[in-house]
Design an enzyme around this catalytic site. Structure first.
Site, short mmCIF file in Angstrom:
data_model
loop_
_atom_site.label_atom_id
_atom_site.label_comp_id
_atom_site.label_asym_id
_atom_site.label_seq_id
_atom_site.Cartn_x
_atom_site.Cartn_y
_atom_site.Cartn_z
N ARG A 1 0.79 -1.23 0.00
CA ARG A 1 0.00 0.00 0.00
C ARG A 1 0.83 1.28 0.00
O ARG A 1 0.56 2.20 -0.77
CB ARG A 1 -0.92 0.05 1.24
CG ARG A 1 -2.16 -0.76 1.11
CD ARG A 1 -2.54 -1.37 2.43
NE ARG A 1 -1.56 -2.38 2.77
CZ ARG A 1 -1.65 -3.65 2.38
NH1 ARG A 1 -2.70 -4.05 1.73
NH2 ARG A 1 -0.71 -4.54 2.66
N THR A 2 1.80 1.36 0.90
CA THR A 2 2.46 2.66 1.09
C THR A 2 3.20 3.09 -0.17
O THR A 2 3.06 4.22 -0.64
CB THR A 2 3.42 2.59 2.29
OG1 THR A 2 2.71 2.00 3.38
CG2 THR A 2 3.90 3.95 2.70
N LYS B 1 26.34 -2.87 -2.01
CA LYS B 1 27.81 -2.80 -2.12
C LYS B 1 28.44 -2.25 -0.85
O LYS B 1 29.63 -2.07 -0.76
CB LYS B 1 28.20 -1.87 -3.28
CG LYS B 1 27.64 -2.25 -4.62
CD LYS B 1 28.11 -1.22 -5.66
CE LYS B 1 27.17 -1.18 -6.84
NZ LYS B 1 27.44 -0.02 -7.71
N ARG C 1 11.24 3.89 3.54
CA ARG C 1 10.87 2.82 4.50
C ARG C 1 12.14 2.04 4.82
O ARG C 1 12.88 1.63 3.91
CB ARG C 1 9.82 1.89 3.92
CG ARG C 1 9.60 0.66 4.80
CD ARG C 1 8.38 -0.12 4.44
NE ARG C 1 7.18 0.58 4.82
CZ ARG C 1 5.95 0.05 4.73
NH1 ARG C 1 5.80 -1.19 4.27
NH2 ARG C 1 4.89 0.74 5.09
N HIS D 1 5.07 5.28 11.71
CA HIS D 1 4.59 5.28 10.32
C HIS D 1 3.55 6.42 10.26
O HIS D 1 2.35 6.19 10.20
CB HIS D 1 3.95 3.92 10.03
CG HIS D 1 3.64 3.63 8.60
ND1 HIS D 1 3.69 4.58 7.60
CD2 HIS D 1 3.26 2.46 7.99
CE1 HIS D 1 3.36 3.99 6.45
NE2 HIS D 1 3.09 2.72 6.66
N1 ASP Z 1 1.82 -2.06 6.77
C1 ASP Z 1 1.98 -1.57 8.10
C2 ASP Z 1 3.44 -1.26 8.38
O1 ASP Z 1 4.26 -1.35 7.48
C3 ASP Z 1 1.41 -2.53 9.11
C4 ASP Z 1 1.98 -3.92 9.05
O2 ASP Z 1 2.87 -4.20 8.24
O3 ASP Z 1 1.50 -4.72 9.83
O4 ASP Z 1 3.74 -0.89 9.46
N1 CP Z 2 -0.27 -0.15 5.69
C1 CP Z 2 0.94 -0.33 5.12
O1 CP Z 2 1.92 0.33 5.43
O2 CP Z 2 0.94 -1.29 4.15
P1 CP Z 2 2.21 -1.79 3.36
O3 CP Z 2 3.16 -2.38 4.36
O4 CP Z 2 1.69 -2.78 2.37
O5 CP Z 2 2.83 -0.59 2.69
#
Ligand code: ASP
Ligand code: CP
Length: 313
Positions: free
Chosen positions: A52-53, A82, A103, A131
């Site tokens: 999603r993110t 590297k 991330r 987050h």
């Molecule tokens: N997608 C969210 C996160 O990256 C929640 C999860 O992964 O459980 O923090």
């Molecule tokens: N909610 C969320 O962060 O989803 P992803 O880990 O899929 O990005």
């Protein structure tokens, strides 16, 4: 706004209202092309998996008319493989991009990145830290689904120790006059003390419990999370397996029967068994609407960050 690193940056309800207003505006004008002819480029640097993110930020930038540079699995596909340190990678990418969405598996990575970056850093999850943009979209979803955040009884459920979305959301909730905050988790993944202190300092009424069925009739918002498997050390992995299998806080058709008709169920996703698929068709299941809100909210944030204005009109 310069960088978006942690939820404590949003300690003012007026700022939150402005973000939500802008998100509402985008919802009604979903292809606004604010960045057409701007040359703006957003880089997404993801050292951990995401569905999603990353996709929502990239979709958001493209819908606004900007460009996208992306490295998923940056650990392997960027010069990190590297031996390049994060700071050097960020310095380099900030030459090309106007905003970096990062991330990383290390808590504090976004703050490290912000120290050396010439462009705004958006923390898209730093280990078991925070987050913040997820929490903003969670809060927006509560407001949109329930009409308000004040006066609500909210249950944060699951892996309170490692869930970065819960950490950020808890900080954001401290801006509101919520009725009660239930912290529902197994003992071995309970909420960090520093967050409990922060909530208490902001006069949030907290109750720690492990009896989800008992509290279900009074809860307005169920915020469910998965056990964050990737944060468990080999030494406590057995604990993870035991609780994952047992799944005592699962939301299923039985629990639905105990909930208020106007309650809402949120989850940042991905889910791995803690909300059963039989729940999805219930109107109280808001988690896929939550995903959609994330796209609009991230579009609004990018405009506010890059065009330097709060209200889009
Ligand atoms: N997608 C969210 C996160 O990256 C929640 C999860 O992964 O459980 O923090
Ligand atoms: N909610 C969320 O962060 O989803 P992803 O880990 O899929 O990005």
């Amino acid at each position: 706004m310069e960088h978006i690193l942690k939820a404590q940056q949003f300690s003012n309800r007026e700022d939150l209202d402005k973000i939500f207003e802008a998100t509402d505006w985008i919802r009604k004008n979903p292809n606004p092309l604010f960045f057409k002819n701007s040359g703006y480029i957003m880089a997404t640097m993801f050292y951990e998996p995401s569905t999603r993110t990353r996709f929502s930020f990239e979709t958001a930038m493209k819908k606004l008319g900007g460009g996208v540079l992306s490295t998923e699995n940056a650990e392997e596909f960027s010069s990190t493989a590297k031996g390049e340190v994060l700071e050097d990678s960020i310095r380099t990418v900030s030459v090309y991009a106007d905003v970096i969405v990062l991330r990383h598996h290390i808590e504090g990575a976004a703050e490290r990145a912000a120290e050396v970056s010439d462009v705004p850093i958006i923390n898209a999850g730093d280990g078991a830290g925070q987050h913040p943009t997820q929490a903003l979209l969670d809060l927006y979803t509560i407001q949109r689904e329930c009409g308000s955040i004040d006066g609500k009884t909210i249950a944060l459920i699951g892996d309170l120790a490692h869930s970065r979305t819960i950490h950020s959301l808890a900080y954001l909730l401290s801006n509101y006059d919520i009725k009660k905050l239930y912290l529902v988790s197994p003992e071995f993944v309970k909420m960090k003390k520093e967050i409990i202190y922060h909530l208490a300092e902001h006069n949030i009424t907290i109750e720690i419990t492990s009896e989800l069925a008992k509290i279900a009739p009074e809860v307005d918002v169920f915020y469910q999370t998965r056990l964050q498997k990737e944060r468990f050390l080999a030494s406590d992995f057995q604990m993870y397996q035991k609780y994952h299998k047992q799944n005592e806080f699962r939301i299923d058709a039985e629990l639905l029967k105990l909930m208020k008709p106007e309650a809402r169920i949120l989850h940042p996703l991905p889910r791995v068994g803690e909300i059963l698929h039989e729940v999805d068709s219930d109107p109280r299941a808001a988690y896929f609407r939550q995903v959609k809100n994330g796209l609009y909210l991230r579009m609004a944030l990018l405009v506010m960050l890059l065009n330097g204005r709060y209200i889009i009109k």
